[in-house]
Design an enzyme around this catalytic site. Structure first.
Site, PDB file in Angstrom:
ATOM      1  N   CYS A 185       0.851  -1.195   0.000  1.00 46.87           N
ATOM      2  CA  CYS A 185       0.000   0.000   0.000  1.00 46.87           C
ATOM      3  C   CYS A 185       0.883   1.239   0.000  1.00 46.87           C
ATOM      4  O   CYS A 185       1.695   1.418   0.910  1.00 46.87           O
ATOM      5  CB  CYS A 185      -0.898  -0.012   1.239  1.00 46.87           C
ATOM      6  SG  CYS A 185      -1.673   1.581   1.597  1.00 46.87           S
ATOM      7  N   GLU A 236       9.082   0.913 -11.811  1.00 48.22           N
ATOM      8  CA  GLU A 236       7.792   1.014 -12.500  1.00 48.22           C
ATOM      9  C   GLU A 236       6.643   1.332 -11.534  1.00 48.22           C
ATOM     10  O   GLU A 236       5.659   0.603 -11.431  1.00 48.22           O
ATOM     11  CB  GLU A 236       7.506  -0.268 -13.275  1.00 48.22           C
ATOM     12  CG  GLU A 236       8.490  -0.518 -14.403  1.00 48.22           C
ATOM     13  CD  GLU A 236       8.132  -1.697 -15.279  1.00 48.22           C
ATOM     14  OE1 GLU A 236       8.533  -1.710 -16.457  1.00 48.22           O
ATOM     15  OE2 GLU A 236       7.434  -2.623 -14.791  1.00 48.22           O
ATOM     16  N   GLU A 275      14.619   0.234 -20.024  1.00 49.38           N
ATOM     17  CA  GLU A 275      14.264  -1.126 -20.427  1.00 49.38           C
ATOM     18  C   GLU A 275      13.694  -1.125 -21.840  1.00 49.38           C
ATOM     19  O   GLU A 275      12.944  -0.230 -22.224  1.00 49.38           O
ATOM     20  CB  GLU A 275      13.202  -1.737 -19.497  1.00 49.38           C
ATOM     21  CG  GLU A 275      13.636  -2.021 -18.091  1.00 49.38           C
ATOM     22  CD  GLU A 275      12.522  -2.695 -17.294  1.00 49.38           C
ATOM     23  OE1 GLU A 275      11.600  -3.281 -17.916  1.00 49.38           O
ATOM     24  OE2 GLU A 275      12.561  -2.635 -16.051  1.00 49.38           O
ATOM     25  N   TRP A 326       4.219 -10.969 -21.783  1.00 46.86           N
ATOM     26  CA  TRP A 326       2.979 -10.613 -21.099  1.00 46.86           C
ATOM     27  C   TRP A 326       1.816 -10.253 -22.026  1.00 46.86           C
ATOM     28  O   TRP A 326       0.722  -9.982 -21.542  1.00 46.86           O
ATOM     29  CB  TRP A 326       3.232  -9.474 -20.118  1.00 46.86           C
ATOM     30  CG  TRP A 326       4.194  -8.415 -20.604  1.00 46.86           C
ATOM     31  CD1 TRP A 326       5.525  -8.364 -20.336  1.00 46.86           C
ATOM     32  CD2 TRP A 326       3.911  -7.284 -21.434  1.00 46.86           C
ATOM     33  NE1 TRP A 326       6.094  -7.261 -20.944  1.00 46.86           N
ATOM     34  CE2 TRP A 326       5.126  -6.578 -21.615  1.00 46.86           C
ATOM     35  CE3 TRP A 326       2.745  -6.798 -22.037  1.00 46.86           C
ATOM     36  CZ2 TRP A 326       5.218  -5.419 -22.369  1.00 46.86           C
ATOM     37  CZ3 TRP A 326       2.830  -5.642 -22.788  1.00 46.86           C
ATOM     38  CH2 TRP A 326       4.058  -4.963 -22.948  1.00 46.86           C
ATOM     39  N   GLU A 339       8.732 -14.371 -15.904  1.00 46.98           N
ATOM     40  CA  GLU A 339       9.301 -13.728 -17.089  1.00 46.98           C
ATOM     41  C   GLU A 339      10.357 -14.599 -17.780  1.00 46.98           C
ATOM     42  O   GLU A 339      11.222 -14.091 -18.484  1.00 46.98           O
ATOM     43  CB  GLU A 339       9.893 -12.372 -16.714  1.00 46.98           C
ATOM     44  CG  GLU A 339       8.815 -11.380 -16.289  1.00 46.98           C
ATOM     45  CD  GLU A 339       9.354  -9.995 -15.991  1.00 46.98           C
ATOM     46  OE1 GLU A 339       8.840  -9.032 -16.582  1.00 46.98           O
ATOM     47  OE2 GLU A 339      10.268  -9.874 -15.160  1.00 46.98           O
ATOM     48  N   LYS A 340      10.259 -15.897 -17.611  1.00 46.37           N
ATOM     49  CA  LYS A 340      11.283 -16.779 -18.210  1.00 46.37           C
ATOM     50  C   LYS A 340      11.244 -16.773 -19.729  1.00 46.37           C
ATOM     51  O   LYS A 340      12.235 -17.121 -20.377  1.00 46.37           O
ATOM     52  CB  LYS A 340      11.138 -18.207 -17.673  1.00 46.37           C
ATOM     53  CG  LYS A 340       9.795 -18.881 -17.917  1.00 46.37           C
ATOM     54  CD  LYS A 340       9.758 -20.257 -17.259  1.00 46.37           C
ATOM     55  CE  LYS A 340       8.377 -20.889 -17.370  1.00 46.37           C
ATOM     56  NZ  LYS A 340       7.386 -20.171 -16.509  1.00 46.37           N
TER      57      LYS A 340
END
Length: 637
Positions: A120, A155, A312, A320, A360-361
């Site tokens: 939070c 991010e 990035e 994704w 994220e492989k």
């Protein structure tokens, strides 16, 4: 020494490399990493983004010995480090000890560990643990020879994009509202709470805009978006305060996600030494090159045109999307040079080495699962050598454009709320539509906030400025009166900063400037088109009554669709619809001819783009790229 000078001093050319996660691997891989980084020309690695659980496996029990080893090795290899504060993803023990730190959705659902960003933003407990970790990092590595840059969080707002609705957040929202309005009477006036019997007798009666039976108060939602951006910024600033105090000479940044309405980036950029951005264009996207160029122009504008960092990008596919297309041969190179052309001082990737496990492989990396003998690594090696061959680009400032586009995050939030004439009116789509004709003509365009100095620009593009204060509207009006040219699109000048309608006929604050009045909105049905005197219009039409302006294009029934109005020493254009691309290109070509705005370089073939950067010695460096022809080069001129 200037903070950015410290960063540049760690490099000899544009920063090249990416996210490096050595904690995922053993010593044999680490040795190969050193060898391959030298081979690829890597000079910057971002380290520690998601390392909190490794660095603090138990509360207060810090272990940085593993990180010492890697930073020392990188320093010996001549690789500078962008060191992350590790606070993007708390360790599971924090949720176990303090479940109140977990975020809550507007419907009451609590989010749990097992992913990332499970915190939070208003939680004082989270901020205490986070800043305590940052203090340990800053004290330990303040003078490490590899340290070039601090990377706070990661991010922000990517997953908790609408903040949190727990009781802690509710109390924080009330505190924020007290600071903004001072009295509940002032809040009631700003929120128009006489509608639907929403009047508040006390700040303690106010909640975050949670799930409700029907449309929620639009001004409340708008303030909640402001609050959400500010609370996330407060998390960033809490960590930045520690770093500024303990490592005053080291620059600080954080990476923004691909352009989104989450954070007020102009407000955030004021607190950053250098802006960083994550870019993930879809290889399957038909207009990905232009969309990316527009995003880069926005990012460059956040700090008045200073160079920024591409923190990035993907060497090839991401993991994704529903369908994760690869980048064909040469596309990684072109995408990288496009970023440099639009002001980037770095070409960095997520990530250096593809992960063996985890979510994220299947996200591509500079070193794929197949290792050195892969197309991607060969291209990464070639790109590193190519970038290193142009050291003058590092720190060179992008040349100011002759055209600019206004962008405002609170307006974005207000424009795309519910209960409007048409949900098809989207800010980025409208902004890109105006930007595209300039891009197609290889004309540079800056992106500005509402409070920017407009005087250097011959042309100002204003897409869907729905929510605008009287003072901001007056500044645009005075810009034209003094000789500027503005092109404004429909549904602008409708409400004030509290989402209350400007009375006196649409668009009240711009009626004199535009020389017209809009009597009634007439949005088009889904997929509908409106015939123009030449071309077609989409999404929108309206009943425009001329009050000094001239109709340049009309709808089939004779209503004005595109107007031109001489105002003071300048000119104001207005679009009452979204013209088809050919019509809009023709219009922008005409306006450019009138304002004297030329392409960056003459004689480029269709599809080619050029942007200019000014080196420290005054040399003009033209970066030319062409996604259609697969070419990129740097020219001096």
């Amino acid at each position: 020494m200037d903070r950015i000078a410290h960063f540049h001093g760690k490099l000899s050319s544009l920063a090249y490399g990416g996210d490096y996660n050595p904690e995922q691997w053993g010593p044999e891989v680490h040795a190969e990493d050193s060898e391959l980084m030298r081979e690829a020309g890597v000079n910057l690695a971002t380290v520690g983004i998601f390392s909190w659980a490794r660095a603090e496996p138990e509360p207060g029990a810090y272990d940085f010995t593993w990180l010492d080893t890697h930073l020392d090795r990188l320093a010996r290899d001549g690789v500078a480090v962008c060191l992350a504060t590790m606070t993007a993803s708390p360790p599971p023990w924090l949720a176990r000890l303090h479940p109140e730190t977990l975020p809550v959705l507007e419907d009451g659902t609590r989010l749990y560990p097992g992913s990332r960003q499970h915190w939070c933003p208003s939680s004082p407990v989270f901020r205490t643990y986070a800043t305590r970790l940052v203090e340990q990092l800053a004290k330990r590595y303040a003078h490490h020879p590899a340290l070039a840059l601090w990377h706070i969080g990661n991010e922000y707002g990517c997953h908790i994009s609408r903040h949190c609705h727990c009781e802690v957040s509710t109390a924080a929202f009330r505190t924020w509202l007290r600071a903004r309005y001072a009295t509940v009477e002032a809040l009631n006036e700003a929120w128009s709470t006489t509608f639907w019997s929403q009047r508040y007798a006390s700040f303690d009666e106010i909640h975050t805009p949670r799930t409700a039976p029907s449309f929620r108060n639009p001004a409340q939602q708008l303030d909640y978006r402001r609050f959400s951006s500010d609370e996330l910024l407060a998390c960033y600033l809490a960590e930045k305060e520690v770093l500024d105090r303990l490592t005053p000479g080291i620059p600080v940044t954080t990476n923004f996600v691909p352009l989104a309405p989450t954070l007020d980036l102009f407000r955030w950029a004021r607190e950053m030494d250098v802006v960083s951005y994550d870019s993930y264009p879809d290889p399957h996207g038909a207009d990905a090159a232009h969309e990316t160029a527009f995003h880069y122009d926005v990012i460059r504008g956040l700090k008045n045109g200073t160079p920024w960092l591409l923190m990035e990008q993907a060497p090839s596919a991401v993991n994704w999307r529903r369908r994760n297309g690869r980048k064909p041969a040469g596309r990684m190179r072109l995408d990288s040079w496009q970023a440099v052309a639009h002001g980037a001082d770095s070409v960095l990737f997520f990530q250096w080495r593809a992960s063996r496990g985890g979510a994220e492989k299947f996200h591509s990396a500079m070193v794929p699962h197949g290792g050195r003998d892969t197309r991607i690594f060969r291209e990464a090696r070639a790109l590193g050598a190519e970038l290193a061959a142009h050291p003058a680009l590092l720190g060179s400032r992008p040349e100011r454009a002759g055209a600019a586009l206004l962008l405002d995050w609170p307006n974005w939030w207000a424009l795309e709320q519910e209960a409007h004439p048409s949900s098809d009116v989207q800010l980025l789509a409208g902004a890109r539509a105006l930007h595209k004709p300039l891009y197609d003509a290889s004309v540079a365009c800056d992106v500005l906030p509402l409070d920017a100095d407009l005087s250097p620009y011959a042309l100002l593009l204003v897409p869907h400025l729905y929510s605008v204060s009287e003072s901001a509207a007056a500044r645009i009006t005075e810009y034209v009166r003094a000789g500027g040219t503005v092109l404004m699109t429909y549904f602008s000048g409708i409400t004030d900063e509290h989402d209350r309608v400007h009375l006196g006929g649409y668009p009240a604050p711009f009626r004199e400037l535009l020389g017209l009045r809009v009597d009634e909105f007439d949005p088009l049905p889904h997929g509908g088109r409106a015939e123009l005197s030449s071309g077609t219009g989409t999404l929108w039409s309206e009943d425009v009554l001329l009050e000094g302006a001239q109709a340049v294009e009309t709808f089939a029934d004779g209503r004005p669709a595109i107007t031109r109005h001489s105002f003071g020493a300048g000119t104001a254009w207005y679009l009452a619809t979204t013209p088809d691309p050919a019509t809009l290109r023709s219009l922008l070509d005409r306006i450019r001819a009138e304002t004297g705005i030329e392409p960056v370089l003459p004689g480029l073939p269709p599809g080619a783009q050029a942007r200019t950067r000014i080196a420290a010695d005054g040399t003009r460096l033209h970066v030319v790229y062409d996604h259609e022809a697969g070419e990129a080069r740097v020219e001096r001129g």
